[in-house]
Write a protein that holds these residues in place. Structure first.
Motif, PDB file in Angstrom:
ATOM      1  N   LEU A 104       0.816  -1.210   0.000  1.00 25.44           N
ATOM      2  CA  LEU A 104       0.000   0.000   0.000  1.00 25.44           C
ATOM      3  C   LEU A 104       0.849   1.259   0.000  1.00 25.44           C
ATOM      4  O   LEU A 104       1.910   1.307   0.640  1.00 25.44           O
ATOM      5  CB  LEU A 104      -0.911   0.018   1.244  1.00 25.44           C
ATOM      6  CG  LEU A 104      -1.937  -1.097   1.375  1.00 25.44           C
ATOM      7  CD1 LEU A 104      -2.642  -1.004   2.709  1.00 25.44           C
ATOM      8  CD2 LEU A 104      -2.931  -1.050   0.223  1.00 25.44           C
ATOM      9  N   PRO A 105       0.385   2.315  -0.692  1.00 25.65           N
ATOM     10  CA  PRO A 105       1.081   3.609  -0.650  1.00 25.65           C
ATOM     11  C   PRO A 105       0.857   4.305   0.685  1.00 25.65           C
ATOM     12  O   PRO A 105      -0.084   3.988   1.427  1.00 25.65           O
ATOM     13  CB  PRO A 105       0.450   4.384  -1.811  1.00 25.65           C
ATOM     14  CG  PRO A 105      -0.915   3.793  -1.947  1.00 25.65           C
ATOM     15  CD  PRO A 105      -0.785   2.340  -1.592  1.00 25.65           C
ATOM     16  N   LEU A 106       1.697   5.276   0.970  1.00 28.87           N
ATOM     17  CA  LEU A 106       1.658   5.974   2.252  1.00 28.87           C
ATOM     18  C   LEU A 106       0.309   6.637   2.491  1.00 28.87           C
ATOM     19  O   LEU A 106      -0.244   6.570   3.595  1.00 28.87           O
ATOM     20  CB  LEU A 106       2.788   7.011   2.307  1.00 28.87           C
ATOM     21  CG  LEU A 106       2.919   7.809   3.595  1.00 28.87           C
ATOM     22  CD1 LEU A 106       3.241   6.914   4.784  1.00 28.87           C
ATOM     23  CD2 LEU A 106       3.997   8.894   3.446  1.00 28.87           C
ATOM     24  N   ILE A 159       4.697   1.695   0.230  1.00 27.36           N
ATOM     25  CA  ILE A 159       5.556   1.953   1.379  1.00 27.36           C
ATOM     26  C   ILE A 159       5.327   0.893   2.460  1.00 27.36           C
ATOM     27  O   ILE A 159       6.221   0.583   3.234  1.00 27.36           O
ATOM     28  CB  ILE A 159       5.277   3.359   1.967  1.00 27.36           C
ATOM     29  CG1 ILE A 159       5.362   4.429   0.861  1.00 27.36           C
ATOM     30  CG2 ILE A 159       6.252   3.681   3.090  1.00 27.36           C
ATOM     31  CD1 ILE A 159       6.704   4.511   0.161  1.00 27.36           C
ATOM     32  N   LEU A 160       4.135   0.326   2.496  1.00 26.68           N
ATOM     33  CA  LEU A 160       3.775  -0.691   3.486  1.00 26.68           C
ATOM     34  C   LEU A 160       3.520  -2.030   2.806  1.00 26.68           C
ATOM     35  O   LEU A 160       2.842  -2.109   1.781  1.00 26.68           O
ATOM     36  CB  LEU A 160       2.507  -0.262   4.238  1.00 26.68           C
ATOM     37  CG  LEU A 160       1.732  -1.343   5.007  1.00 26.68           C
ATOM     38  CD1 LEU A 160       2.555  -1.875   6.165  1.00 26.68           C
ATOM     39  CD2 LEU A 160       0.395  -0.799   5.505  1.00 26.68           C
ATOM     40  N   GLU A 161       4.087  -3.075   3.389  1.00 27.16           N
ATOM     41  CA  GLU A 161       3.747  -4.457   3.021  1.00 27.16           C
ATOM     42  C   GLU A 161       3.222  -5.149   4.274  1.00 27.16           C
ATOM     43  O   GLU A 161       3.795  -5.001   5.356  1.00 27.16           O
ATOM     44  CB  GLU A 161       4.963  -5.211   2.496  1.00 27.16           C
ATOM     45  CG  GLU A 161       4.699  -6.690   2.228  1.00 27.16           C
ATOM     46  CD  GLU A 161       5.960  -7.479   1.895  1.00 27.16           C
ATOM     47  OE1 GLU A 161       5.828  -8.625   1.444  1.00 27.16           O
ATOM     48  OE2 GLU A 161       7.070  -6.957   2.133  1.00 27.16           O
ATOM     49  N   VAL A 162       2.137  -5.897   4.128  1.00 31.70           N
ATOM     50  CA  VAL A 162       1.612  -6.687   5.239  1.00 31.70           C
ATOM     51  C   VAL A 162       1.371  -8.111   4.747  1.00 31.70           C
ATOM     52  O   VAL A 162       0.695  -8.323   3.745  1.00 31.70           O
ATOM     53  CB  VAL A 162       0.293  -6.107   5.795  1.00 31.70           C
ATOM     54  CG1 VAL A 162      -0.208  -6.979   6.950  1.00 31.70           C
ATOM     55  CG2 VAL A 162       0.475  -4.681   6.277  1.00 31.70           C
ATOM     56  N   ILE A 171       2.384  -8.822  10.072  1.00 32.66           N
ATOM     57  CA  ILE A 171       3.764  -8.337  10.051  1.00 32.66           C
ATOM     58  C   ILE A 171       3.845  -7.163   9.084  1.00 32.66           C
ATOM     59  O   ILE A 171       3.963  -7.351   7.864  1.00 32.66           O
ATOM     60  CB  ILE A 171       4.747  -9.442   9.620  1.00 32.66           C
ATOM     61  CG1 ILE A 171       4.638 -10.647  10.559  1.00 32.66           C
ATOM     62  CG2 ILE A 171       6.180  -8.909   9.600  1.00 32.66           C
ATOM     63  CD1 ILE A 171       5.500 -11.815  10.154  1.00 32.66           C
ATOM     64  N   PRO A 172       3.736  -5.927   9.584  1.00 35.31           N
ATOM     65  CA  PRO A 172       3.912  -4.760   8.706  1.00 35.31           C
ATOM     66  C   PRO A 172       5.396  -4.537   8.419  1.00 35.31           C
ATOM     67  O   PRO A 172       6.234  -4.576   9.328  1.00 35.31           O
ATOM     68  CB  PRO A 172       3.323  -3.607   9.533  1.00 35.31           C
ATOM     69  CG  PRO A 172       3.448  -4.047  10.947  1.00 35.31           C
ATOM     70  CD  PRO A 172       3.366  -5.538  10.957  1.00 35.31           C
ATOM     71  N   VAL A 173       5.708  -4.323   7.149  1.00 30.77           N
ATOM     72  CA  VAL A 173       7.103  -4.210   6.711  1.00 30.77           C
ATOM     73  C   VAL A 173       7.306  -2.876   5.990  1.00 30.77           C
ATOM     74  O   VAL A 173       6.585  -2.565   5.036  1.00 30.77           O
ATOM     75  CB  VAL A 173       7.484  -5.374   5.773  1.00 30.77           C
ATOM     76  CG1 VAL A 173       8.943  -5.274   5.359  1.00 30.77           C
ATOM     77  CG2 VAL A 173       7.217  -6.714   6.450  1.00 30.77           C
ATOM     78  N   LEU A 174       8.289  -2.110   6.421  1.00 28.09           N
ATOM     79  CA  LEU A 174       8.617  -0.827   5.794  1.00 28.09           C
ATOM     80  C   LEU A 174       9.400  -1.073   4.513  1.00 28.09           C
ATOM     81  O   LEU A 174      10.464  -1.700   4.527  1.00 28.09           O
ATOM     82  CB  LEU A 174       9.437   0.025   6.763  1.00 28.09           C
ATOM     83  CG  LEU A 174       9.946   1.373   6.243  1.00 28.09           C
ATOM     84  CD1 LEU A 174       8.791   2.271   5.843  1.00 28.09           C
ATOM     85  CD2 LEU A 174      10.816   2.056   7.296  1.00 28.09           C
ATOM     86  N   GLN A 175       8.886  -0.554   3.386  1.00 24.48           N
ATOM     87  CA  GLN A 175       9.475  -0.844   2.079  1.00 24.48           C
ATOM     88  C   GLN A 175      10.567   0.128   1.644  1.00 24.48           C
ATOM     89  O   GLN A 175      11.483  -0.249   0.924  1.00 24.48           O
ATOM     90  CB  GLN A 175       8.366  -0.860   1.021  1.00 24.48           C
ATOM     91  CG  GLN A 175       7.358  -1.966   1.207  1.00 24.48           C
ATOM     92  CD  GLN A 175       7.991  -3.345   1.101  1.00 24.48           C
ATOM     93  OE1 GLN A 175       8.437  -3.754   0.037  1.00 24.48           O
ATOM     94  NE2 GLN A 175       8.070  -4.046   2.225  1.00 24.48           N
ATOM     95  N   ASP A 208       8.203   7.222  12.310  1.00 17.60           N
ATOM     96  CA  ASP A 208       6.887   7.849  12.106  1.00 17.60           C
ATOM     97  C   ASP A 208       6.026   6.998  11.178  1.00 17.60           C
ATOM     98  O   ASP A 208       4.821   6.794  11.425  1.00 17.60           O
ATOM     99  CB  ASP A 208       7.046   9.242  11.495  1.00 17.60           C
ATOM    100  CG  ASP A 208       7.650  10.256  12.458  1.00 17.60           C
ATOM    101  OD1 ASP A 208       7.651   9.997  13.678  1.00 17.60           O
ATOM    102  OD2 ASP A 208       8.128  11.306  11.984  1.00 17.60           O
ATOM    103  N   ILE A 209       6.637   6.501  10.100  1.00  8.28           N
ATOM    104  CA  ILE A 209       5.900   5.667   9.149  1.00  8.28           C
ATOM    105  C   ILE A 209       5.503   4.344   9.789  1.00  8.28           C
ATOM    106  O   ILE A 209       4.382   3.852   9.611  1.00  8.28           O
ATOM    107  CB  ILE A 209       6.737   5.435   7.875  1.00  8.28           C
ATOM    108  CG1 ILE A 209       6.990   6.763   7.152  1.00  8.28           C
ATOM    109  CG2 ILE A 209       6.035   4.450   6.938  1.00  8.28           C
ATOM    110  CD1 ILE A 209       7.925   6.646   5.959  1.00  8.28           C
ATOM    111  N   MET A 210       6.417   3.757  10.563  1.00  9.52           N
ATOM    112  CA  MET A 210       6.106   2.492  11.226  1.00  9.52           C
ATOM    113  C   MET A 210       4.928   2.636  12.183  1.00  9.52           C
ATOM    114  O   MET A 210       4.072   1.745  12.268  1.00  9.52           O
ATOM    115  CB  MET A 210       7.338   1.977  11.977  1.00  9.52           C
ATOM    116  CG  MET A 210       8.428   1.388  11.106  1.00  9.52           C
ATOM    117  SD  MET A 210       7.928  -0.099  10.192  1.00  9.52           S
ATOM    118  CE  MET A 210       7.635  -1.266  11.527  1.00  9.52           C
TER     119      MET A 210
END
Length: 345
Positions: A104-106, A159-162, A171-175, A208-210
């Motif tokens: 997903l985008p930010l 920016i987000l992978e789940v 598990i949210p992952v910062l891209q 902040d994004i996390m």
């Protein structure tokens, strides 16, 4: 030692490739100051990036049966699905964890994304970068930062992978991180394992994004579509509410890597801290290429396997075009050292 009369194609990975280059006298002079440095390439072992992931662990209080845990909890069911897989290669055992993901985008998961994007460009990033960063690396990072700001603002850049798979663990992952780590020789044992410092979340914008990712996953688990399953948060737990507590939980339950390390021999101009050019040859050395994830200058929003295949195909195509035409700048063969041998070129 490894030598070649025409060309060496180095594919030792994001940790191995910069280590071999440094052992062979190619790399940052501050790392190699005790060695006979033949070529100062500051970017070797810098620019380390990875996809860091955090954890939200749930249980379903009214889960359907069978579910993702039934194979391990019900021996009769396990025997049945194992036979199904053995005979037909079908059934629940064909579903590996992580086969289902969303990117997903930010702006989809952070309602204040515009404020965050505006923080990126004016940020004095040098205070969050490794202290070894010299002017060329700082210059290159400013260029990267502009690209990342554009990605954060885009609807088409994830920016987000789940990961999700019928299992209530998320598990949210910062891209696309702003933080940068390092890989360098151990000065007390240059032939041993390198020192790896991922420096995950060293840039506060990453955190902040996390936090936004964390809140979005909670929102997803609280959606009406989830209600019949009765999701209940176990880790970090419903008592973790404030941003400060969420940050503490992210630091406690995160991993710096999901196996996507990259960037330590970045494909960028030398004056921007790069290590290889667009032909994937190491700057300043004829006949030496790098072909692995270390050449990626920025983390892509994807798992890296097929991207690495594409890099390998490019090197293969270049070799086919230039076969029989490799020219070294020296009469000596190229030499790269291996662990347990004296470094020499």
């Amino acid at each position: 030692m490894i030598s070649a009369k025409q060309e060496i194609v180095l594919a030792a990975g994001t940790f191995g490739s910069p280590t071999l280059l440094q052992r062979s006298g190619v790399g940052p002079k501050d790392v190699l100051k005790a060695a006979d440095v033949e070529l100062d390439v500051p970017g070797v072992g810098r620019n380390l990036q990875d996809h860091a992931g955090s954890l939200l662990l749930y249980s379903y209080t009214t889960n359907t049966i069978p579910n993702s845990a039934t194979v391990s909890s019900n021996a009769t069911f396990a025997t049945k699905v194992q036979a199904q897989y053995a005979q037909n290669k079908t059934g629940p055992l064909t579903v590996g964890y992580g086969n289902s993901v969303v990117f997903l985008p930010l702006q989809t998961f952070d309602p204040n994304y515009e404020y965050l994007v505006k923080k990126v460009i004016p940020q004095n990033s040098s205070i969050y970068l490794p202290p070894e960063y010299e002017p060329t690396l700082l210059h290159g990072f400013e260029k990267q930062k502009s690209l990342l700001a554009a990605s954060y603002a885009s609807k088409k850049s994830a920016i987000l992978e789940v990961f999700f798979n019928g299992d209530p663990t998320a598990i949210p992952v910062l891209q696309k991180p702003l933080s940068r780590g390092t890989v360098h020789l151990n000065s007390t044992d240059p032939q041993g394992f390198p020192i790896i410092d991922p420096k995950v979340f060293s840039n506060p914008i990453d955190m902040d994004i996390m936090v936004s990712m964390f809140k979005y996953v909670r929102k997803w688990m609280a959606a009406p579509s989830q209600a019949p399953l009765g999701p209940f948060e176990i880790v970090p737990g419903n008592a973790v509410v404030s941003d400060a507590d969420i940050i503490a939980a992210i630091r406690q339950f995160s991993t710096p890597s999901i196996g996507h390390a990259l960037g330590t021999c970045a494909m960028m101009p030398l004056e921007m801290g790069g290590v290889v050019g667009s032909d994937l040859k190491v700057h300043g050395i004829s006949g030496l290429s790098v072909v692995d994830a270390s050449v990626m200058p920025l983390a892509p929003a994807t798992h890296l396997l097929t991207t690495v295949y594409a890099v390998a195909e490019k090197v293969s195509d270049c070799a086919k075009l230039l076969r029989g035409k490799f020219i070294l700048t020296s009469d000596r063969p190229l030499i790269l050292s291996r662990p347990g041998r004296r470094s020499s070129r």
